[in-house]
Design a protein around this motif. Structure first.
Motif, PDB file in Angstrom:
ATOM      1  N   ASN A   5      46.858  32.321  43.495  1.00 45.13           N
ATOM      2  CA  ASN A   5      45.814  32.849  42.580  1.00 45.13           C
ATOM      3  C   ASN A   5      46.459  34.306  41.834  1.00 45.13           C
ATOM      4  OD1 ASN A   5      43.551  31.110  42.923  1.00 45.13           O
ATOM      5  ND2 ASN A   5      43.308  32.233  44.957  1.00 45.13           N
ATOM      6  N   ILE A   6      46.450  34.179  40.563  1.00 46.73           N
ATOM      7  CA  ILE A   6      47.000  35.522  39.952  1.00 46.73           C
ATOM      8  C   ILE A   6      45.802  36.424  39.537  1.00 46.73           C
ATOM      9  CG2 ILE A   6      48.439  36.329  38.165  1.00 46.73           C
ATOM     10  CD1 ILE A   6      49.831  34.457  39.994  1.00 46.73           C
ATOM     11  N   ASN A   7      45.925  37.664  40.122  1.00 44.70           N
ATOM     12  CA  ASN A   7      44.899  38.534  39.745  1.00 44.70           C
ATOM     13  C   ASN A   7      43.514  38.152  40.505  1.00 44.70           C
ATOM     14  OD1 ASN A   7      46.494  40.393  38.624  1.00 44.70           O
ATOM     15  ND2 ASN A   7      46.429  39.465  36.626  1.00 44.70           N
ATOM     16  N   GLU A   8      43.548  37.421  41.545  1.00 44.86           N
ATOM     17  CA  GLU A   8      42.496  37.122  42.336  1.00 44.86           C
ATOM     18  C   GLU A   8      43.013  37.347  43.831  1.00 44.86           C
ATOM     19  OE1 GLU A   8      39.548  36.714  41.946  1.00 44.86           O
ATOM     20  OE2 GLU A   8      39.001  36.156  40.093  1.00 44.86           O
ATOM     21  N   GLY A   9      42.276  37.078  44.799  1.00 47.11           N
ATOM     22  CA  GLY A   9      42.470  37.210  46.217  1.00 47.11           C
ATOM     23  C   GLY A   9      42.676  35.731  46.713  1.00 47.11           C
ATOM     24  N   SER A  10      43.333  35.776  47.698  1.00 46.34           N
ATOM     25  CA  SER A  10      43.768  34.502  48.222  1.00 46.34           C
ATOM     26  C   SER A  10      42.843  33.552  48.680  1.00 46.34           C
ATOM     27  CB  SER A  10      44.790  34.699  49.615  1.00 46.34           C
ATOM     28  OG  SER A  10      43.833  35.222  50.631  1.00 46.34           O
ATOM     29  N   ALA A  11      41.455  34.031  48.804  1.00 44.72           N
ATOM     30  CA  ALA A  11      40.381  33.079  48.941  1.00 44.72           C
ATOM     31  C   ALA A  11      39.765  32.476  47.886  1.00 44.72           C
ATOM     32  CB  ALA A  11      39.571  33.968  49.935  1.00 44.72           C
ATOM     33  N   HIS A  12      40.036  32.729  46.563  1.00 44.70           N
ATOM     34  CA  HIS A  12      39.432  32.330  45.670  1.00 44.70           C
ATOM     35  C   HIS A  12      39.904  30.842  45.239  1.00 44.70           C
ATOM     36  CE1 HIS A  12      37.606  32.315  41.368  1.00 44.70           C
ATOM     37  NE2 HIS A  12      38.726  31.929  41.192  1.00 44.70           N
ATOM     38  N   TRP A  13      38.723  29.922  45.242  1.00 43.15           N
ATOM     39  CA  TRP A  13      38.930  28.692  45.144  1.00 43.15           C
ATOM     40  C   TRP A  13      37.735  27.987  44.286  1.00 43.15           C
ATOM     41  CZ3 TRP A  13      37.023  24.536  48.747  1.00 43.15           C
ATOM     42  CH2 TRP A  13      37.351  23.186  47.889  1.00 43.15           C
ATOM     43  N   GLU A  14      37.952  27.368  43.392  1.00 42.10           N
ATOM     44  CA  GLU A  14      36.764  26.566  42.809  1.00 42.10           C
ATOM     45  C   GLU A  14      36.764  25.106  43.072  1.00 42.10           C
ATOM     46  OE1 GLU A  14      36.256  26.753  38.567  1.00 42.10           O
ATOM     47  OE2 GLU A  14      36.873  29.015  38.499  1.00 42.10           O
TER      48      GLU A  14
END
Length: 495
Positions: A444-453
């Motif tokens: 993830n770029i400019n998002e945390g590691s936990a971001h997921w759709e």
């Protein structure tokens, strides 16, 4: 950061819950175990401890039901999965309350999880309609080749306690939709909620035996599901250690394994520090850090270390630890004593090796029980500390400083886990460099590691111990089905 001393209780009915096999509930009062809420320590029910015999019964029921599922058209199964989504949605408030009580997460987070699960079922239902084969060119002009996509058969599914609704949904929705019958073994510490979910799903048009629930201890019923000769494929989400055991016991069966992670998030010297600090805090403390993709290693360039640290600390102090039913609560308790002990051990190890404890670092004494853990920030963390080497799975934010990009990549790739990573930078070239060189299945770029759709693929990198296969949208459909090649001779006239 404040602790809310709200000592309210859930006051839910205490019932004895059985196993769901072949469309029927089977109570086993002589093999029951009490279940308590990690938030209040109140008993919320008793759960049956299943046996290998129960697993065998469930596999037999699933084997018979799978033929009925396979005989349905993709559109009929899609309609069934939509019906499951409708059922969950109609009982959303009740399910969210049981989810909060059994797992310990704030009711606000539980409601979000229920809504997300509904979306996952609907997404799977639509993907099933498009799970077709393809026509392949043949060398022989009298030959036609095409493929069919078919279910594996009986699918054993073993799920953890951190997301007792959405993680099972990752398997159940696409698995049933593509025509597999399921034997589901949930985590013991959230089995009451699993029963409540199946009670809701059982009121739909699910064929008897299509979904079977066997509660109990993993080494007993989980292992039995994996090893059973009638189980055709296995899905498991959990620790790398247990995942390796599952893989060995499964042998040649197809496996879908989503295992542990340990971040990292990497804050480069050109990052938007305010955005990075706020996002990383969310990745550390959402669900009390009990997320496989949590931001548990925070790699920060030395030029921005101080401003990032101060802003992260401010966001941490704003986290309110408290009872899950309180509207003021941002973070509830940990789910069980094992994960709390791991937090204790990882903090102690880091401090003993020179890390600076900036905030938290201990359990709260202002709240009921012993599982409420303060959001914790550690600075001056080094790569030899266990919080860098292993997944903590708690509300911890360990800061590791690096001086150049090669060092950051080496630290990120220096452990055996590679599930997800977040990188904060304003540079396109740096974005590509880190995206291509980090060993993780999700960047993830400019998002945390936990971001997921949930319609996109996530899974472990093959150079690590974070799993096999991909979960998410159409990718799960592909994993939970198999391709059959069909070759047709269209000219059968003897030459």
């Amino acid at each position: 950061m404040g602790d809310t001393a709200d000592h309210q209780v859930y006051d839910l009915p205490q019932e004895a819950y059985g196993l769901f096999i072949d469309g029927e509930w089977r109570g086993k009062p002589n093999r029951s175990s009490p279940a308590t809420s990690p938030a209040t320590e109140e008993v919320i029910g008793t759960v049956t401890m299943g046996t290998e015999e129960d697993v065998s019964d469930a596999v037999v029921a699933a084997t018979e039901a799978q033929q009925d599922l396979a005989a349905m058209t993709a559109f009929e199964r899609a309609e069934l999965v939509h019906e499951l989504a409708d059922a969950i949605n109609s009982e959303a408030d009740d399910l969210a309350m049981w989810l909060s009580a059994d797992q310990g997460k704030p009711l606000t987070e539980a409601k979000i999880e229920v809504d997300l699960a509904v979306e996952m079922y609907r997404d799977a239902a639509e993907n099933v309609k498009r799970a077709g084969g393809e026509t392949i060119p043949a060398a022989d002009p009298d030959t036609r080749v095409f493929t069919l996509r078919e279910p594996h058969g009986v699918y054993g599914v073993i799920t953890p306690w951190n997301y007792p609704l959405t993680i099972p949904s990752e398997y159940l929705a696409p698995g049933l939709g593509v025509g597999n019958a399921i034997v589901w073994v949930p985590a013991p510490t959230t089995s009451v909620f699993s029963v409540k979910l199946v009670e809701v799903l059982a009121e739909t048009g699910l064929p008897d035996g299509a979904l079977n629930l066997v509660t109990g201890e993993g080494p007993v019923v989980g292992e039995a599901v994996v090893k059973h000769g009638g189980t055709d494929a296995v899905g498991f989400t959990g620790s790398p250690e247990t995942g390796e055991l599952v893989a060995r016991n499964a042998g040649a069966k197809p496996t879908l394994l989503e295992l542990g992670g340990n971040g990292p998030v990497i804050v480069l010297d050109d990052a938007d520090i305010e955005h990075a600090a706020e996002t990383v805090a969310g990745g550390c403390f959402t669900n009390a850090g009990q997320i496989c993709t949590a931001s548990e290693r925070i790699l920060v360039h030395e030029d921005v270390h101080e401003p990032f640290r101060e802003q992260l600390l401010e966001h941490t102090k704003e986290v309110t630890l408290g009872h899950p039913l309180s509207e003021a609560t941002d973070m509830g308790p940990l789910n069980n004593e094992s994960v709390a002990k791991k937090m204790d051990a990882h903090v102690e190890d880091a401090v003993s090796k020179g890390a600076t404890l900036l905030h938290g670092g201990e359990r709260s004494t202002q709240l009921p029980g012993n599982l409420y853990y303060q959001p914790t920030v550690l600075d001056d963390v080094t790569t030899d500390m266990v919080t860098n080497e292993a997944e903590t799975f708690g509300p911890i934010a360990p800061i590791i400083t690096f001086s150049d990009y090669d060092e950051a990549i080496d630290i990120a790739n220096g452990i055996d886990l590679g599930l997800s990573c977040g990188v904060f930078t304003e540079s396109v070239s740096k974005m590509y460099r880190f995206a291509e060189q980090i060993h993780a299945g999700l960047i993830n770029i400019n998002e945390g590691s936990a971001h997921w759709e949930t319609h996109t693929p996530v899974g472990g990198h093959s150079k690590t111990d974070s799993g096999v296969g991909r979960i998410g949208g159409q990718y799960t459909i592909d994993e939970m089905s198999q391709v059959k090649n069909v070759t047709v001779n269209i000219d059968s006239t003897p030459k």
